[in-house]
Design a protein around this motif. Structure first.
Motif, short mmCIF file in Angstrom:
data_model
loop_
_atom_site.label_atom_id
_atom_site.label_comp_id
_atom_site.label_asym_id
_atom_site.label_seq_id
_atom_site.Cartn_x
_atom_site.Cartn_y
_atom_site.Cartn_z
N HIS A 1 -0.07 -8.99 2.23
CA HIS A 1 0.52 -8.59 3.51
C HIS A 1 1.88 -7.91 3.36
O HIS A 1 2.39 -7.32 4.32
CB HIS A 1 0.70 -9.82 4.40
CG HIS A 1 1.68 -10.82 3.83
ND1 HIS A 1 1.31 -11.75 2.88
CD2 HIS A 1 3.02 -11.01 4.04
CE1 HIS A 1 2.38 -12.48 2.55
NE2 HIS A 1 3.41 -12.05 3.24
N LEU A 2 2.48 -7.97 2.18
CA LEU A 2 3.82 -7.40 2.01
C LEU A 2 3.80 -5.91 2.32
O LEU A 2 2.87 -5.20 1.94
CB LEU A 2 4.30 -7.63 0.58
CG LEU A 2 4.53 -9.10 0.17
CD1 LEU A 2 4.84 -9.19 -1.32
CD2 LEU A 2 5.67 -9.70 0.99
N PRO A 3 4.84 -5.42 3.01
CA PRO A 3 4.85 -4.01 3.44
C PRO A 3 4.65 -3.02 2.30
O PRO A 3 3.94 -2.03 2.44
CB PRO A 3 6.23 -3.85 4.09
CG PRO A 3 6.63 -5.23 4.51
CD PRO A 3 6.01 -6.15 3.51
N GLN A 4 5.28 -3.28 1.13
CA GLN A 4 5.16 -2.33 0.03
C GLN A 4 3.74 -2.32 -0.54
O GLN A 4 3.25 -1.27 -1.00
CB GLN A 4 6.19 -2.65 -1.07
CG GLN A 4 6.03 -4.00 -1.74
CD GLN A 4 6.83 -5.11 -1.09
OE1 GLN A 4 7.00 -5.12 0.13
NE2 GLN A 4 7.33 -6.05 -1.89
N ILE A 5 3.07 -3.46 -0.50
CA ILE A 5 1.68 -3.52 -0.95
C ILE A 5 0.79 -2.76 0.02
O ILE A 5 -0.10 -1.99 -0.38
CB ILE A 5 1.21 -4.98 -1.10
CG1 ILE A 5 2.05 -5.71 -2.16
CG2 ILE A 5 -0.28 -5.05 -1.42
CD1 ILE A 5 1.91 -5.17 -3.55
N GLN A 6 1.02 -2.96 1.30
CA GLN A 6 0.24 -2.25 2.31
C GLN A 6 0.44 -0.73 2.21
O GLN A 6 -0.50 0.05 2.39
CB GLN A 6 0.62 -2.75 3.71
CG GLN A 6 0.10 -4.15 4.03
CD GLN A 6 -1.42 -4.19 4.04
OE1 GLN A 6 -2.09 -3.38 4.69
NE2 GLN A 6 -1.99 -5.15 3.30
N HIS A 7 1.68 -0.33 1.90
CA HIS A 7 1.95 1.10 1.70
C HIS A 7 1.09 1.65 0.57
O HIS A 7 0.47 2.72 0.69
CB HIS A 7 3.42 1.33 1.37
CG HIS A 7 3.72 2.73 0.92
ND1 HIS A 7 3.56 3.13 -0.41
CD2 HIS A 7 4.12 3.85 1.59
CE1 HIS A 7 3.85 4.41 -0.51
NE2 HIS A 7 4.21 4.87 0.68
N ASP A 8 1.05 0.94 -0.55
CA ASP A 8 0.31 1.44 -1.71
C ASP A 8 -1.19 1.47 -1.48
O ASP A 8 -1.89 2.34 -2.01
CB ASP A 8 0.64 0.59 -2.95
CG ASP A 8 2.00 0.95 -3.53
OD1 ASP A 8 2.74 1.71 -2.89
OD2 ASP A 8 2.31 0.45 -4.64
N LEU A 9 -1.69 0.53 -0.71
CA LEU A 9 -3.13 0.55 -0.38
C LEU A 9 -3.46 1.73 0.52
O LEU A 9 -4.53 2.34 0.40
CB LEU A 9 -3.53 -0.77 0.30
CG LEU A 9 -3.49 -2.01 -0.59
CD1 LEU A 9 -3.68 -3.27 0.24
CD2 LEU A 9 -4.55 -1.91 -1.69
N ALA A 10 -2.52 2.08 1.40
CA ALA A 10 -2.74 3.21 2.31
C ALA A 10 -2.47 4.55 1.64
O ALA A 10 -3.03 5.58 2.06
CB ALA A 10 -1.85 3.06 3.55
N HIS A 11 -1.63 4.56 0.59
CA HIS A 11 -1.26 5.81 -0.07
C HIS A 11 -1.43 5.65 -1.59
O HIS A 11 -0.43 5.62 -2.34
CB HIS A 11 0.20 6.18 0.26
CG HIS A 11 0.48 6.26 1.73
ND1 HIS A 11 0.93 5.19 2.46
CD2 HIS A 11 0.35 7.29 2.60
CE1 HIS A 11 1.10 5.55 3.73
NE2 HIS A 11 0.74 6.82 3.84
N PRO A 12 -2.65 5.59 -2.07
CA PRO A 12 -2.88 5.30 -3.50
C PRO A 12 -2.35 6.37 -4.45
O PRO A 12 -2.11 6.08 -5.63
CB PRO A 12 -4.40 5.18 -3.59
CG PRO A 12 -4.93 5.90 -2.39
CD PRO A 12 -3.91 5.70 -1.32
N ASP A 13 -2.13 7.59 -3.96
CA ASP A 13 -1.64 8.65 -4.84
C ASP A 13 -0.12 8.75 -4.87
O ASP A 13 0.43 9.52 -5.67
CB ASP A 13 -2.22 10.01 -4.39
CG ASP A 13 -3.73 10.05 -4.57
OD1 ASP A 13 -4.23 9.40 -5.51
OD2 ASP A 13 -4.41 10.71 -3.74
N SER A 14 0.54 7.99 -4.01
CA SER A 14 2.01 8.00 -4.02
C SER A 14 2.51 6.55 -3.94
O SER A 14 3.16 6.17 -2.98
CB SER A 14 2.56 8.83 -2.85
OG SER A 14 2.03 8.36 -1.62
N PRO A 15 2.19 5.76 -4.95
CA PRO A 15 2.54 4.33 -4.91
C PRO A 15 4.04 4.08 -5.09
O PRO A 15 4.78 4.95 -5.55
CB PRO A 15 1.75 3.75 -6.07
CG PRO A 15 1.59 4.88 -7.03
CD PRO A 15 1.49 6.12 -6.19
N LYS A 16 4.43 2.87 -4.74
CA LYS A 16 5.82 2.44 -4.94
C LYS A 16 5.91 1.18 -5.80
O LYS A 16 6.92 0.92 -6.42
CB LYS A 16 6.49 2.19 -3.59
CG LYS A 16 6.65 3.45 -2.74
CD LYS A 16 7.37 3.14 -1.44
CE LYS A 16 7.59 4.41 -0.62
NZ LYS A 16 8.26 4.13 0.69
#
Length: 490
Positions: free
Chosen positions: A148-163
């Motif tokens: 649920h962490l925001p940075q994990i959710q970001h990476d799942l939504a944007h797999p080509d631009s991970p953080k």
């Protein structure tokens, strides 16, 4: 003399140089999280192997995922990625050595794709990690990945631009799978129990959410060796840099200081080759568990037992606590009576001698290890270094007061004021949350001990431990650290 490739052979004669040509090295390892410990430990061992003429194809490419990594990269790049390892000890046999094992460093901020491409390249056969105990996004209360962490959710939504580390690892492994490139070994060098298993669990949990087929490929092809790592490595201070400059005439923007002692016990589970680190002192084993339990419960547990009490007393360095005989007695009692009975026999290790060595290492005056460093990230350290010991004491029906004092000292430390009225900041990503738990003295027990991700469920349900914790808190408030230690040791 400014440290760089051009000036290498003009440094003082006592400074040990790389015995290999930097131009002969080729990168085989990518390391995420370049800091003091990595440079004093994994890079140190890799450099030692290269000095024998072997392992030149295992040079390290550093990787920085955080904004604050830019300063480190810039300092290293300015020095052709060379740095000085500056051993500090109370004897004369310490070493000053230039390390050349790191040959490049990439920043995620400078381009995600370039970093993914690097991790996906066939030359990289090991990816190693020092991302701190809290960097694995595992909830200590239930052992589950915190998707649920925001940075994990970001990476799942944007797999080509991970953080995050997991986003980059999955992107690189997906690219390797598509290209038919063999997987790499993922090797954690962080100081947490079963670090390889924790890494595996976190990465597979993330990958399952991103691409279940990729998750299965990773599970089959990537290995995750567990490791026990050990070397006390303080934060490099301005004083350390000046000391290196004044004593050895080396101008290094980012040296690493460390104790002479170093140890690495590593499971020999590598899927794509590895350096012959056993030739320079690394101990390979089929099961690292007994070494890990010994080190985490004795060394790290004792560090926490000393550090918050010391800070409350007004000390600011580990050796200052060890100069106080009362602290040494308390540390020995905690190790001998609370921890040692819980440990299995450790192959090749005499536990009494190991504990004596810990007292010597903590007493190292020259290294000036900062209590602030050891105090940091307490909310992540307690579940790994102290809570398992307490849980076992409770389960075995043993005395809990010495261990409860560790927790009570942390509770009062979180208030941000020591016994002398000096205020300080709390170096913990969850500092505000933790400080709110101890804001009301009357509610500390029910608020602090109830945080399941830190203390689990057995501790708040133990009437004996709760009573011991409250006694320790009251004693620290009423009579202070010294008198409380006298009472506990009576």
């Amino acid at each position: 003399m400014k440290l760089n490739k051009q000036n290498l052979h003009h440094l003082a004669p006592e400074v040990v140089m790389p015995a290999y040509a930097l131009s002969d090295t080729r990168q085989g390892i990518a390391h995420i999280g370049v800091g003091g410990f990595h440079r004093a430990h994994q890079a140190y061992y890799t450099d030692a192997l290269m000095n024998t003429g072997e392992g030149l194809d295992w040079a390290i490419c550093g990787v920085g995922l955080r904004t604050e990594d830019r300063r480190a990269r810039d300092d290293l790049k300015e020095q052709d990625y060379l740095f000085t390892l500056f051993e500090l000890g109370d004897t004369d046999d310490t070493e000053v050595r230039v390390i050349g094992a790191i040959r490049d460093m990439l920043l995620a901020e400078d381009g995600a794709q370039a970093l993914i491409d690097k991790l996906a390249s066939p030359e990289i056969r090991i990816v190693s990690l020092t991302i701190t105990e809290g960097g694995y996004c595992i909830d200590d209360s239930n052992g589950e990945f915190m998707a649920h962490l925001p940075q994990i959710q970001h990476d799942l939504a944007h797999p080509d631009s991970p953080k995050t580390v997991f986003g980059f690892l999955c992107a690189a492994l997906a690219k390797r799978r598509a290209a038919g490139t063999p997987a790499f070994t993922l090797m954690s060098c962080d100081n947490l129990p079963h670090n390889g298993a924790v890494t595996r669990k976190a990465l597979l949990a993330f990958a399952a959410l991103r691409d279940p087929d990729l998750r299965d490929w990773i599970a089959e092809h990537v290995s995750f060796p567990n490791a026990m790592v050990d070397r006390i490595t303080p934060m490099t201070s301005t004083e350390h840099k000046l000391q290196l400059h004044d004593k050895h005439a080396v101008d290094d923007a980012w040296p690493v200081v460390c104790e002479p002692f170093v140890q690495w016990v590593l499971e020999d589970k590598f899927v794509n080759g590895r350096p012959a680190w056993e030739k320079v002192g690394v101990q390979f084993t089929d099961d690292v568990t007994p070494y890990e339990e010994m080190k985490i419960k004795l060394l790290n547990g004792s560090h926490l037992a000393l550090t918050y009490l010391g800070f409350l007393k007004g000390y600011r360095f580990v050796h200052e606590t060890m100069n106080d005989p009362l602290f040494v007695r308390y540390m020995r009692a905690y190790m001998d009576l609370d921890v040692t009975p819980q440990l299995s026999s450790v192959p090749g290790i005499d536990l009494t001698e190991y504990k004596n060595t810990l007292v010597e290492r903590f007493s190292n005056q020259a290294i000036a290890d900062q209590l602030e460093r050891v105090c940091s990230d307490g909310s992540s350290k307690f579940p790994k270094f102290t809570v398992p010991t307490i849980n076992r004491l409770i389960a075995d029906g043993r005395e809990t007061r010495r261990a409860a004092l560790v927790v009570a000292a942390w509770a009062l430390y979180l208030k941000g004021v020591d016994e002398n009225g000096e205020t300080y900041s709390i170096p913990d990503p969850r500092a505000a949350f933790c400080q709110a738990l101890v804001a009301d003295d009357a509610l500390i027990t029910q608020r602090l001990l109830a945080v399941e991700e830190i203390f689990g469920t057995a501790i708040p349900r133990s009437p004996e431990f709760v009573a011991a914790f409250e006694w320790c808190c009251n004693s620290l408030r009423e009579v202070g650290v010294t008198r409380t230690l006298e009472r506990v040791l009576a």
